[in-house]
Design a protein around this motif. Structure first.
Motif, PDB file in Angstrom:
ATOM      1  N   VAL A 157       0.848  -1.187   0.000  1.00  0.00           N
ATOM      2  CA  VAL A 157       0.000   0.000   0.000  1.00  0.00           C
ATOM      3  C   VAL A 157       0.884   1.237   0.000  1.00  0.00           C
ATOM      4  CG1 VAL A 157      -1.894  -1.150   1.198  1.00  0.00           C
ATOM      5  CG2 VAL A 157      -0.125   0.032   2.528  1.00  0.00           C
ATOM      6  N   ALA A 158       0.265   2.351  -0.377  1.00  0.00           N
ATOM      7  CA  ALA A 158       0.964   3.638  -0.321  1.00  0.00           C
ATOM      8  C   ALA A 158      -0.059   4.715   0.008  1.00  0.00           C
ATOM      9  CB  ALA A 158       1.648   3.937  -1.653  1.00  0.00           C
ATOM     10  N   GLY A 159       0.400   5.763   0.604  1.00  0.00           N
ATOM     11  CA  GLY A 159      -0.490   6.872   0.941  1.00  0.00           C
ATOM     12  C   GLY A 159      -0.964   7.601  -0.295  1.00  0.00           C
ATOM     13  N   VAL A 160      -2.225   7.981  -0.289  1.00  0.00           N
ATOM     14  CA  VAL A 160      -2.800   8.812  -1.350  1.00  0.00           C
ATOM     15  C   VAL A 160      -3.646   9.897  -0.697  1.00  0.00           C
ATOM     16  CG1 VAL A 160      -2.878   6.971  -3.097  1.00  0.00           C
ATOM     17  CG2 VAL A 160      -4.845   7.330  -1.579  1.00  0.00           C
ATOM     18  N   ALA A 161      -3.980  10.890  -1.488  1.00  0.00           N
ATOM     19  CA  ALA A 161      -4.863  11.957  -1.025  1.00  0.00           C
ATOM     20  C   ALA A 161      -6.297  11.587  -1.366  1.00  0.00           C
ATOM     21  CB  ALA A 161      -4.490  13.276  -1.701  1.00  0.00           C
ATOM     22  N   ILE A 162      -7.213  11.795  -0.417  1.00  0.00           N
ATOM     23  CA  ILE A 162      -8.634  11.634  -0.762  1.00  0.00           C
ATOM     24  C   ILE A 162      -9.393  12.958  -0.633  1.00  0.00           C
ATOM     25  CG2 ILE A 162      -8.713   9.164  -0.250  1.00  0.00           C
ATOM     26  CD1 ILE A 162     -10.183   9.894   2.372  1.00  0.00           C
TER      27      ILE A 162
END
Lengths: 245, 245
Positions: A157-162
């Protein structure tokens, strides 16, 4: 100097419904204009009362059918359906488009972090969440609400903007393609995702402990662009077929 | 203090075949142990002589067929095929798996950055490139070779890692699924991608100008994990079907 810095906000207490995240952050960190405040969606959701008991969900026929195939709790599947506007993959896991346009497994619902029999939904409107937090800060900051997502082709997984406010989702950039294979003259770098990724790295495991990261010194556009890829621009999504329930 | 910093290396000259990137960086930046050095694949490729003239490629029947559908230069398509071990999407653009396992449009070949009639291939073995650069630095640093990639579901490109050394690709983490939908007990956060994403943001547009970013103060594992998702773990790749030429 062109040095940027990043720092987790220490000592954030556990967040509960109604908590004022902007104040909680400002009490622990001296914000300056142009700071970029990254906040894990888990605490945004908790502050917005997005914890739900599974018992409140009444599985409909679609949830019952999918839950059977997935060997999942039909109430959980019903919750996913209620947070989604479209299903992209039905099995071996549910990949859906949330009502606000983000593609995620189980509509981003967290069933490990809210206590037994309880689930944590994503914020209902993360853009509005980000803006609400941003305008509660007297400094001229930007806010990114982060989540973690798996990806095709790449492990982990990787961080994303929501959600985001005070920053543009993208920066103009080179070479993408439309569905007909035409190279687009002006294209986009998803800077809010790039920043959210690093924020997620700095938050570390158990992001409930350090769910806020502040970046200072970044040069970013204040507005512009979209992040959630429209169906007609998404070659891979088109090949997943139509799984509308 | 738990503050991390990031900084572009200023004044990197244009890179040509045979250049010693480690020395070029060390002459311009005082590295310390544990620094994380992110380097754009473009300059790694150039230093390794991965510029090719299109004229050297002799398109075979597959390249001719695909080039017709794509309305591309058959020599360019031949170059993509020669860098790839599998084609995932044939049209409206070529999405392939490079020989070293990375999934990218046109095998990551850059046809805009190497001069007329010339293309820039990705490094042949970016893991080896990263390690070669790392061991040329007397400090105990880590190295990530970055590239930019589009993604399904989300607009725009973002930085990813294609090679790394002195750092593990992933950190153990929670909840992923295998192809049968079983949640895996121990899973992974793709930290080299998360860091590469931020590096790409800091490199900015025209990464030939500032293709090196140094992070200091990061807490990262020295080894572990894989980044390129195996076929049998990739639900979305499985649905793209078999496009072997």
């Amino acid at each position: 100097m062109d040095i940027i810095s990043g720092q987790v906000v220490k000592g954030m207490p556990l967040v509960k419904e109604g908590d004022d995240l902007a104040s909680m952050i400002m009490e622990r960190f001296a914000l300056q204009d142009n700071d970029l405040v990254c906040i894990a969606s888990t605490i945004v959701s908790k502050s917005e009362g997005r914890v739900r008991g599974l018992a409140r969900y009444r599985p409909g026929p679609v949830a019952l059918r999918l839950a059977g195939r997935l060997r999942s709790d039909p109430r959980f599947v019903q919750a996913v359906l209620e947070e989604s506007r479209e299903i992209l993959i039905e099995t071996p896991f549910l990949l859906t488009v949330t009502k606000f346009g983000h593609v995620g497994v189980n509509a981003g619902i967290d069933n490990s972090n809210a206590g037994p029999g309880r689930i944590l939904l994503l914020p209902e409107d993360p853009m509005a969440s980000a803006e609400r937090i941003r305008i509660a800060m007297p400094e001229d900051c930007a806010v990114i609400v982060t989540d973690t997502c798996g990806r095709p082709f790449r492990c982990g997984v990787a961080g994303v903007a929501i959600g985001w406010a005070g920053i543009g989702a993208v920066r103009d950039w080179r070479g993408e393609f439309d569905l007909e294979g035409r190279a687009l003259a002006i294209t986009q770098e998803a800077i809010v995702d790039e920043i959210a990724a690093m924020a997620n790295f700095l938050m570390g495991e158990g992001d409930d402990g350090t769910p806020v990261v502040i970046f200072r010194g970044l040069d970013y556009p204040k507005e512009g662009g979209r992040l959630f890829r429209p169906r007609e621009m998404d070659v891979i999504r088109a090949r997943l077929g139509d799984h509308r329930p």
